[in-house]
Design a protein around this motif. Structure first.
Motif, PDB file in Angstrom:
ATOM      1  N   ILE A  96       0.846  -1.185   0.000  1.00  0.00           N
ATOM      2  CA  ILE A  96       0.000   0.000   0.000  1.00  0.00           C
ATOM      3  C   ILE A  96       0.881   1.235   0.000  1.00  0.00           C
ATOM      4  O   ILE A  96       2.014   1.209   0.468  1.00  0.00           O
ATOM      5  CB  ILE A  96      -0.951   0.025   1.205  1.00  0.00           C
ATOM      6  CG1 ILE A  96      -0.145  -0.014   2.511  1.00  0.00           C
ATOM      7  CG2 ILE A  96      -1.932  -1.133   1.163  1.00  0.00           C
ATOM      8  CD1 ILE A  96      -0.986   0.128   3.750  1.00  0.00           C
ATOM      9  N   ASP A  97       0.359   2.329  -0.536  1.00  0.00           N
ATOM     10  CA  ASP A  97       1.066   3.604  -0.510  1.00  0.00           C
ATOM     11  C   ASP A  97       0.082   4.690  -0.114  1.00  0.00           C
ATOM     12  O   ASP A  97      -1.120   4.444   0.030  1.00  0.00           O
ATOM     13  CB  ASP A  97       1.729   3.904  -1.859  1.00  0.00           C
ATOM     14  CG  ASP A  97       0.740   3.866  -3.018  1.00  0.00           C
ATOM     15  OD1 ASP A  97      -0.484   3.913  -2.762  1.00  0.00           O
ATOM     16  OD2 ASP A  97       1.180   3.806  -4.171  1.00  0.00           O
ATOM     17  N   ALA A  98       0.593   5.897   0.080  1.00  0.00           N
ATOM     18  CA  ALA A  98      -0.244   6.995   0.569  1.00  0.00           C
ATOM     19  C   ALA A  98      -1.441   7.280  -0.343  1.00  0.00           C
ATOM     20  O   ALA A  98      -2.570   7.409   0.141  1.00  0.00           O
ATOM     21  CB  ALA A  98       0.600   8.250   0.771  1.00  0.00           C
ATOM     22  N   PRO A  99      -1.254   7.425  -1.673  1.00  0.00           N
ATOM     23  CA  PRO A  99      -2.428   7.679  -2.533  1.00  0.00           C
ATOM     24  C   PRO A  99      -3.482   6.588  -2.431  1.00  0.00           C
ATOM     25  O   PRO A  99      -4.686   6.879  -2.443  1.00  0.00           O
ATOM     26  CB  PRO A  99      -1.823   7.738  -3.944  1.00  0.00           C
ATOM     27  CG  PRO A  99      -0.400   8.151  -3.726  1.00  0.00           C
ATOM     28  CD  PRO A  99       0.008   7.469  -2.450  1.00  0.00           C
ATOM     29  N   ALA A 100      -3.033   5.330  -2.322  1.00  0.00           N
ATOM     30  CA  ALA A 100      -3.989   4.232  -2.213  1.00  0.00           C
ATOM     31  C   ALA A 100      -4.760   4.305  -0.901  1.00  0.00           C
ATOM     32  O   ALA A 100      -5.970   4.076  -0.857  1.00  0.00           O
ATOM     33  CB  ALA A 100      -3.270   2.894  -2.321  1.00  0.00           C
ATOM     34  N   VAL A 101      -4.048   4.649   0.181  1.00  0.00           N
ATOM     35  CA  VAL A 101      -4.700   4.771   1.480  1.00  0.00           C
ATOM     36  C   VAL A 101      -5.727   5.903   1.458  1.00  0.00           C
ATOM     37  O   VAL A 101      -6.850   5.757   1.953  1.00  0.00           O
ATOM     38  CB  VAL A 101      -3.658   5.020   2.592  1.00  0.00           C
ATOM     39  CG1 VAL A 101      -4.348   5.381   3.903  1.00  0.00           C
ATOM     40  CG2 VAL A 101      -2.797   3.779   2.780  1.00  0.00           C
ATOM     41  N   VAL A 102      -5.346   7.050   0.896  1.00  0.00           N
ATOM     42  CA  VAL A 102      -6.272   8.188   0.818  1.00  0.00           C
ATOM     43  C   VAL A 102      -7.510   7.822   0.010  1.00  0.00           C
ATOM     44  O   VAL A 102      -8.638   8.145   0.400  1.00  0.00           O
ATOM     45  CB  VAL A 102      -5.562   9.410   0.197  1.00  0.00           C
ATOM     46  CG1 VAL A 102      -6.566  10.524  -0.083  1.00  0.00           C
ATOM     47  CG2 VAL A 102      -4.465   9.915   1.124  1.00  0.00           C
ATOM     48  N   LYS A 103      -7.307   7.127  -1.087  1.00  0.00           N
ATOM     49  CA  LYS A 103      -8.441   6.726  -1.920  1.00  0.00           C
ATOM     50  C   LYS A 103      -9.370   5.791  -1.164  1.00  0.00           C
ATOM     51  O   LYS A 103     -10.597   5.908  -1.254  1.00  0.00           O
ATOM     52  CB  LYS A 103      -7.936   6.056  -3.201  1.00  0.00           C
ATOM     53  CG  LYS A 103      -9.036   5.721  -4.202  1.00  0.00           C
ATOM     54  CD  LYS A 103      -8.471   5.151  -5.478  1.00  0.00           C
ATOM     55  CE  LYS A 103      -9.583   4.832  -6.476  1.00  0.00           C
ATOM     56  NZ  LYS A 103      -9.039   4.267  -7.734  1.00  0.00           N
ATOM     57  N   GLU A 104      -8.781   4.855  -0.399  1.00  0.00           N
ATOM     58  CA  GLU A 104      -9.588   3.926   0.388  1.00  0.00           C
ATOM     59  C   GLU A 104     -10.418   4.679   1.430  1.00  0.00           C
ATOM     60  O   GLU A 104     -11.604   4.421   1.621  1.00  0.00           O
ATOM     61  CB  GLU A 104      -8.680   2.902   1.076  1.00  0.00           C
ATOM     62  CG  GLU A 104      -7.987   1.928   0.138  1.00  0.00           C
ATOM     63  CD  GLU A 104      -8.915   0.823  -0.337  1.00  0.00           C
ATOM     64  OE1 GLU A 104     -10.027   0.706   0.198  1.00  0.00           O
ATOM     65  OE2 GLU A 104      -8.516   0.082  -1.251  1.00  0.00           O
ATOM     66  N   ILE A 105      -9.775   5.631   2.115  1.00  0.00           N
ATOM     67  CA  ILE A 105     -10.472   6.366   3.171  1.00  0.00           C
ATOM     68  C   ILE A 105     -11.554   7.262   2.586  1.00  0.00           C
ATOM     69  O   ILE A 105     -12.660   7.378   3.130  1.00  0.00           O
ATOM     70  CB  ILE A 105      -9.474   7.206   3.992  1.00  0.00           C
ATOM     71  CG1 ILE A 105      -8.502   6.285   4.744  1.00  0.00           C
ATOM     72  CG2 ILE A 105     -10.204   8.091   4.989  1.00  0.00           C
ATOM     73  CD1 ILE A 105      -7.437   7.036   5.527  1.00  0.00           C
TER      74      ILE A 105
ATOM     75  N   GLU B 149       0.959   9.128   5.828  1.00  0.00           N
ATOM     76  CA  GLU B 149       2.309   8.596   5.625  1.00  0.00           C
ATOM     77  C   GLU B 149       2.277   7.077   5.744  1.00  0.00           C
ATOM     78  O   GLU B 149       1.675   6.541   6.672  1.00  0.00           O
ATOM     79  CB  GLU B 149       3.282   9.159   6.659  1.00  0.00           C
ATOM     80  CG  GLU B 149       3.637  10.623   6.465  1.00  0.00           C
ATOM     81  CD  GLU B 149       4.699  11.086   7.455  1.00  0.00           C
ATOM     82  OE1 GLU B 149       5.327  10.202   8.074  1.00  0.00           O
ATOM     83  OE2 GLU B 149       4.869  12.294   7.609  1.00  0.00           O
ATOM     84  N   VAL B 150       2.947   6.410   4.814  1.00  0.00           N
ATOM     85  CA  VAL B 150       3.049   4.960   4.851  1.00  0.00           C
ATOM     86  C   VAL B 150       4.521   4.590   4.963  1.00  0.00           C
ATOM     87  O   VAL B 150       5.320   4.911   4.084  1.00  0.00           O
ATOM     88  CB  VAL B 150       2.430   4.315   3.589  1.00  0.00           C
ATOM     89  CG1 VAL B 150       2.562   2.797   3.661  1.00  0.00           C
ATOM     90  CG2 VAL B 150       0.971   4.720   3.451  1.00  0.00           C
ATOM     91  N   ALA B 151       4.904   3.946   6.060  1.00  0.00           N
ATOM     92  CA  ALA B 151       6.291   3.563   6.289  1.00  0.00           C
ATOM     93  C   ALA B 151       6.626   2.296   5.512  1.00  0.00           C
ATOM     94  O   ALA B 151       5.746   1.599   4.986  1.00  0.00           O
ATOM     95  CB  ALA B 151       6.540   3.350   7.780  1.00  0.00           C
ATOM     96  N   ALA B 152       7.935   1.997   5.450  1.00  0.00           N
ATOM     97  CA  ALA B 152       8.395   0.832   4.701  1.00  0.00           C
ATOM     98  C   ALA B 152       7.861  -0.473   5.292  1.00  0.00           C
ATOM     99  O   ALA B 152       7.707  -1.469   4.578  1.00  0.00           O
ATOM    100  CB  ALA B 152       9.918   0.809   4.672  1.00  0.00           C
ATOM    101  N   ASP B 153       7.592  -0.475   6.597  1.00  0.00           N
ATOM    102  CA  ASP B 153       7.103  -1.693   7.235  1.00  0.00           C
ATOM    103  C   ASP B 153       5.584  -1.853   7.119  1.00  0.00           C
ATOM    104  O   ASP B 153       5.008  -2.775   7.688  1.00  0.00           O
ATOM    105  CB  ASP B 153       7.506  -1.729   8.716  1.00  0.00           C
ATOM    106  CG  ASP B 153       6.914  -0.551   9.502  1.00  0.00           C
ATOM    107  OD1 ASP B 153       6.274   0.321   8.876  1.00  0.00           O
ATOM    108  OD2 ASP B 153       7.123  -0.499  10.717  1.00  0.00           O
ATOM    109  N   GLY B 154       4.935  -0.944   6.380  1.00  0.00           N
ATOM    110  CA  GLY B 154       3.498  -1.053   6.172  1.00  0.00           C
ATOM    111  C   GLY B 154       2.658  -0.346   7.216  1.00  0.00           C
ATOM    112  O   GLY B 154       1.427  -0.411   7.162  1.00  0.00           O
TER     113      GLY B 154
END
Length: 205
Positions: A38-47, A101-106
């Motif tokens: 997952i990345d930040a844009p994907a997380v924002v879209k999900e939310i 923010e999405v860290a390397a560890d998810g």
């Protein structure tokens, strides 16, 4: 001599086959671990799919009295009992990639928009004029039809103020964080943390 060689050969084959069977029994049946990236844009879209997230509802009853002075003299009064539902939540449509923010560890760190009162609905079945009167010495003065509407507006403001005093915003914030944390964890996040505007933070897991 040949019997010994045959014996050792057969024994070696049996031991090798046994070892292979044991390896396959304990390790061969394990399924590969799959982690969703997952990345930040994907997380924002999900939310943002949650849109206007309503997380709490307060049902409040208020009695409001208004008095209107007549010209040149006299007065009119109305006493209104209002039952209303106040909905609190968060408008997630304004969330941007700068808030996540999405860290390397998810792990995910998110700063949500501030909670607010989303809607105030009047329960018409439970709302009624409790009393209405005017001074008896001004019979020529009719009832003002706008006075009840003014009382309704005043009641809605009082209901919203009461909900704020009761902590509807903090309740909405906590419930929203729980909902979004569960949503993101199901979507593949390893952990979820929320930053608040006052500098505080909370963990979603």
């Amino acid at each position: 001599m040949w019997k010994k060689i045959k014996f050792y050969t057969v024994s070696t084959i049996i031991i090798a086959l046994s070892g292979a069977c044991l390896y396959l029994y304990y390790f061969g049946r394990r399924e590969p671990v799959v982690r969703r990236l997952i990345d930040a844009p994907a997380v924002v879209k999900e939310i943002q799919q949650l849109s206007e997230l309503v997380t709490v509802k307060y049902s409040i009853q208020k009695v409001i009295g208004l008095k209107e002075e007549k010209v040149p003299f006299g007065s009119e009064q109305v006493l209104l009992m209002v039952q209303a539902d106040v909905l609190g939540g968060i408008d997630l449509a304004v969330l941007s990639t700068n808030d996540v923010e999405v860290a390397a560890d998810g792990s995910v760190t998110a700063k949500l928009p501030p909670p607010k009162v989303m809607h105030v609905y009047v329960d018409e079945k439970q709302t009624r004029v409790w009393d209405r009167s005017k001074t008896w010495w001004t019979p020529w003065e009719g009832y003002n039809p706008e006075l009840e509407q003014k009382a309704r507006l005043a009641a809605l403001e009082a209901v919203q103020a009461a909900a704020l005093e009761m902590g509807i915003l903090s309740n909405a914030q906590e419930n929203a964080e729980k909902t979004i944390a569960g949503f993101l964890l199901a979507a593949g996040a390893e952990s979820v943390r929320f930053e608040r505007a006052q500098g505080g933070s909370s963990l979603g897991q």
